[in-house]
Design a protein around this motif. Structure first.
Motif, PDB file in Angstrom:
ATOM      1  N   LYS A 204       0.842  -1.193   0.000  1.00  0.00           N
ATOM      2  CA  LYS A 204       0.000   0.000   0.000  1.00  0.00           C
ATOM      3  C   LYS A 204       0.882   1.250   0.000  1.00  0.00           C
ATOM      4  O   LYS A 204       1.886   1.296   0.702  1.00  0.00           O
ATOM      5  CB  LYS A 204      -0.917   0.014   1.226  1.00  0.00           C
ATOM      6  N   TYR A 206       1.028   5.547   0.318  1.00  0.00           N
ATOM      7  CA  TYR A 206       0.336   6.713   0.869  1.00  0.00           C
ATOM      8  C   TYR A 206       1.135   7.974   0.546  1.00  0.00           C
ATOM      9  O   TYR A 206       2.341   8.032   0.791  1.00  0.00           O
ATOM     10  CB  TYR A 206       0.174   6.585   2.386  1.00  0.00           C
ATOM     11  N   ASP A 312      -3.198  -0.024  -4.883  1.00  0.00           N
ATOM     12  CA  ASP A 312      -3.695   0.553  -3.632  1.00  0.00           C
ATOM     13  C   ASP A 312      -2.860   1.782  -3.265  1.00  0.00           C
ATOM     14  O   ASP A 312      -1.837   1.697  -2.594  1.00  0.00           O
ATOM     15  CB  ASP A 312      -3.626  -0.491  -2.519  1.00  0.00           C
ATOM     16  N   GLN A 313      -3.321   2.970  -3.712  1.00  0.00           N
ATOM     17  CA  GLN A 313      -2.605   4.217  -3.468  1.00  0.00           C
ATOM     18  C   GLN A 313      -3.597   5.259  -2.925  1.00  0.00           C
ATOM     19  O   GLN A 313      -4.704   5.391  -3.457  1.00  0.00           O
ATOM     20  CB  GLN A 313      -1.957   4.740  -4.747  1.00  0.00           C
ATOM     21  N   THR A 314      -3.167   5.984  -1.897  1.00  0.00           N
ATOM     22  CA  THR A 314      -4.054   6.927  -1.226  1.00  0.00           C
ATOM     23  C   THR A 314      -3.327   8.241  -0.961  1.00  0.00           C
ATOM     24  O   THR A 314      -2.174   8.238  -0.534  1.00  0.00           O
ATOM     25  CB  THR A 314      -4.550   6.360   0.125  1.00  0.00           C
ATOM     26  N   TYR A 335     -13.736  13.924   1.386  1.00  0.00           N
ATOM     27  CA  TYR A 335     -13.277  13.033   0.320  1.00  0.00           C
ATOM     28  C   TYR A 335     -13.713  13.630  -1.013  1.00  0.00           C
ATOM     29  O   TYR A 335     -14.592  14.496  -1.057  1.00  0.00           O
ATOM     30  CB  TYR A 335     -13.840  11.613   0.505  1.00  0.00           C
ATOM     31  N   GLY A 342     -12.497   6.831  -1.770  1.00  0.00           N
ATOM     32  CA  GLY A 342     -12.123   7.866  -0.817  1.00  0.00           C
ATOM     33  C   GLY A 342     -13.150   8.005   0.292  1.00  0.00           C
ATOM     34  O   GLY A 342     -12.801   8.185   1.462  1.00  0.00           O
ATOM     35  N   ARG A 345     -12.670   5.157   2.770  1.00  0.00           N
ATOM     36  CA  ARG A 345     -11.497   5.328   3.617  1.00  0.00           C
ATOM     37  C   ARG A 345     -11.737   6.418   4.665  1.00  0.00           C
ATOM     38  O   ARG A 345     -11.348   6.275   5.823  1.00  0.00           O
ATOM     39  CB  ARG A 345     -10.281   5.658   2.758  1.00  0.00           C
ATOM     40  N   PRO A 383      -4.788   9.535  -7.157  1.00  0.00           N
ATOM     41  CA  PRO A 383      -5.206   8.536  -6.166  1.00  0.00           C
ATOM     42  C   PRO A 383      -6.469   8.992  -5.440  1.00  0.00           C
ATOM     43  O   PRO A 383      -6.761  10.186  -5.373  1.00  0.00           O
ATOM     44  CB  PRO A 383      -4.022   8.470  -5.188  1.00  0.00           C
ATOM     45  N   SER A 384      -7.199   8.028  -4.877  1.00  0.00           N
ATOM     46  CA  SER A 384      -8.297   8.398  -3.988  1.00  0.00           C
ATOM     47  C   SER A 384      -7.711   9.158  -2.807  1.00  0.00           C
ATOM     48  O   SER A 384      -6.595   8.875  -2.365  1.00  0.00           O
ATOM     49  CB  SER A 384      -9.021   7.144  -3.505  1.00  0.00           C
ATOM     50  N   LEU A 419      -6.635   3.606   8.802  1.00  0.00           N
ATOM     51  CA  LEU A 419      -6.123   3.118   7.524  1.00  0.00           C
ATOM     52  C   LEU A 419      -5.978   1.591   7.521  1.00  0.00           C
ATOM     53  O   LEU A 419      -6.072   0.947   6.479  1.00  0.00           O
ATOM     54  CB  LEU A 419      -4.770   3.759   7.214  1.00  0.00           C
TER      55      LEU A 419
END
Length: 421
Positions: A204, A206, A312-314, A335, A342, A345, A383-384, A419
């Motif tokens: 993941k 971030y 999976d990127q935030t 979000y 988003g 999360r 990313p979200s 998270l």
């Protein structure tokens, strides 16, 4: 030239040409809502504009706009004196004048006003410049130590342009998370060594973005004679969250960086202006350039990591709000509009915070919220994303949440749990 939307202003008679008059008034078109109307006039990124629009027009949260009716925008009208924006508005801040000029030119460019303010002598002053946290607020700037920047002439304002398309492509250095104890100097000597506790966040990524920085301290508060700058406290929480993610095998990128601060266990964090961004570039003075600098870096990293098969990127933006000093708020989250990932999360973090409040402060309740917002860092990043407001920096009770380093660590720990949920 015909304006696409009917725009009406009322100029009150005054004895001095530099005194401001009324607010810009617009006629609502079919399909307009509060958010879409304010977005059209580039006012949506500051929450205080929304509140002021409702106050000016005596609207409630659920009010609907009526087609054909005139509404006041949170934009005041000044009679331009023909000399400068600073003399017209009675404020000597050069950066504030730049922000006002850019706003007027943006509306002219998009046909939302008919003539240049220097020709028709009508200057628009949007509410957020003097009343919201941000770089354009002249009232905040004198609180920061003067580092020798000179106030430019009115002609120099013309040189501040959005040069985003002229910049070289973003070069992004690689970041690798490896097993075993690792050393990251950005956390400072006392926290540089980061153990690998588990791999709960393996795979993941971030992108951690602490709000403001460089020439922009963000929201300003005061406590016991000390100045509290949003960018310093948001950065400290962001660093702690970044370190937490590393401990659990995730790959975080600190987009805004201060190489000589590190994690600080002090109550009062000294403001400075030496922040950079991932890759080492300094932060531009211009707000639009600063925002696009961050979103461009994140998008370049996102594409590189996506090409490696990492989905999976935030993006996580961390800020501290500024409201009336008597208003206490809990951590709240935004979000991107229409982003279900988003939203999910943000909701997980929200549920974690609520559970922790119930555990450690039973009976108090948690009043933080989750909602959509059309903000640059949510809208312009691939990313979200989740945008987090930690506290009201002006409220004495909320200040406890950020000035005590133990609380800053708890915030980072609870965000991590959200998270990992």
């Amino acid at each position: 030239m015909t304006l696409p939307y009917r725009l009406i202003w009322i100029l009150l008679l005054t004895f001095g040409s530099t005194l401001h008059a009324e607010h810009v008034m617009v006629e609502v078109q079919r399909g307009d809502g509060i958010y879409s109307l304010l977005r059209r006039y580039h006012l949506i990124e500051y929450a205080c504009n929304i509140d002021e629009f409702k106050r000016l027009n005596r609207l409630s949260t659920n009010s609907k706009l009526l087609v054909g009716r005139l509404y006041r925008l949170p934009v005041e009208i000044y009679s331009y004196d023909g000399t400068s924006i600073r003399s017209t508005t009675g404020n000597d801040s050069w950066e504030r004048a730049v922000a006002i000029k850019e706003y007027n030119e943006l509306l002219l460019q998009e046909n939302l006003r008919e003539r240049d303010y220097r020709k028709d002598r009508v200057l628009y002053l949007p509410y957020h410049i003097d009343h919201c946290a941000g770089p354009a607020s002249g009232s905040n700037q004198p609180e920061i130590v003067n580092l020798g920047e000179n106030a430019g002439s009115e002609e120099e304002l013309d040189r501040v342009k959005d040069r985003r398309q002229d910049r070289d492509p973003i070069a992004v250095p690689e970041q690798v998370t490896t097993a075993g104890p690792r050393t990251f100097s950005i956390f400072g000597p006392a926290h540089a060594e980061v153990p690998l506790i588990d791999r709960a966040l393996a795979g993941k990524i971030y992108y951690i973005v602490a709000g403001h920085g460089g020439p922009d301290p963000g929201a300003i508060g005061r406590r016991n004679g000390h100045l509290l700058a949003e960018d310093e406290y948001a950065y400290d929480v962001a660093l702690r969250l970044c370190r937490n993610i590393l401990e659990h095998g995730g790959t975080p990128y600190m987009i805004v960086r201060d190489e000589n601060d590190g994690i600080r266990d002090d109550t009062y964090l000294t403001p400075d202006r030496d922040e950079t961004v991932w890759g080492g570039a300094s932060l531009p003075r211009n707000q639009k350039l600063r925002l696009f600098q961050r979103s461009d870096i994140i998008n370049a990293l996102y594409e590189e990591n996506l090409a490696k098969g990492i989905i999976d990127q935030t993006m996580i933006a961390i800020h501290i709000d500024s409201r009336h000093r008597g208003q206490q708020i809990d951590v709240f989250l935004y979000y991107p509009e229409g982003d279900l990932i988003g939203a999910n999360r943000a909701d997980k973090i929200h549920r974690t915070l609520r559970a922790k409040y119930d555990q450690y402060r039973p009976g108090r309740g948690y009043e933080g919220s989750v909602s959509e917002r059309d903000l640059h860092m949510l809208r312009e990043t691939k990313p979200s994303g989740v945008y987090i407001e930690l506290a009201n920096i002006a409220n004495a009770s909320d200040q406890q949440r950020i000035v005590r380093y133990q609380n800053r660590q708890l915030l980072a720990d609870w965000l991590l749990l959200g998270l990992m949920d």
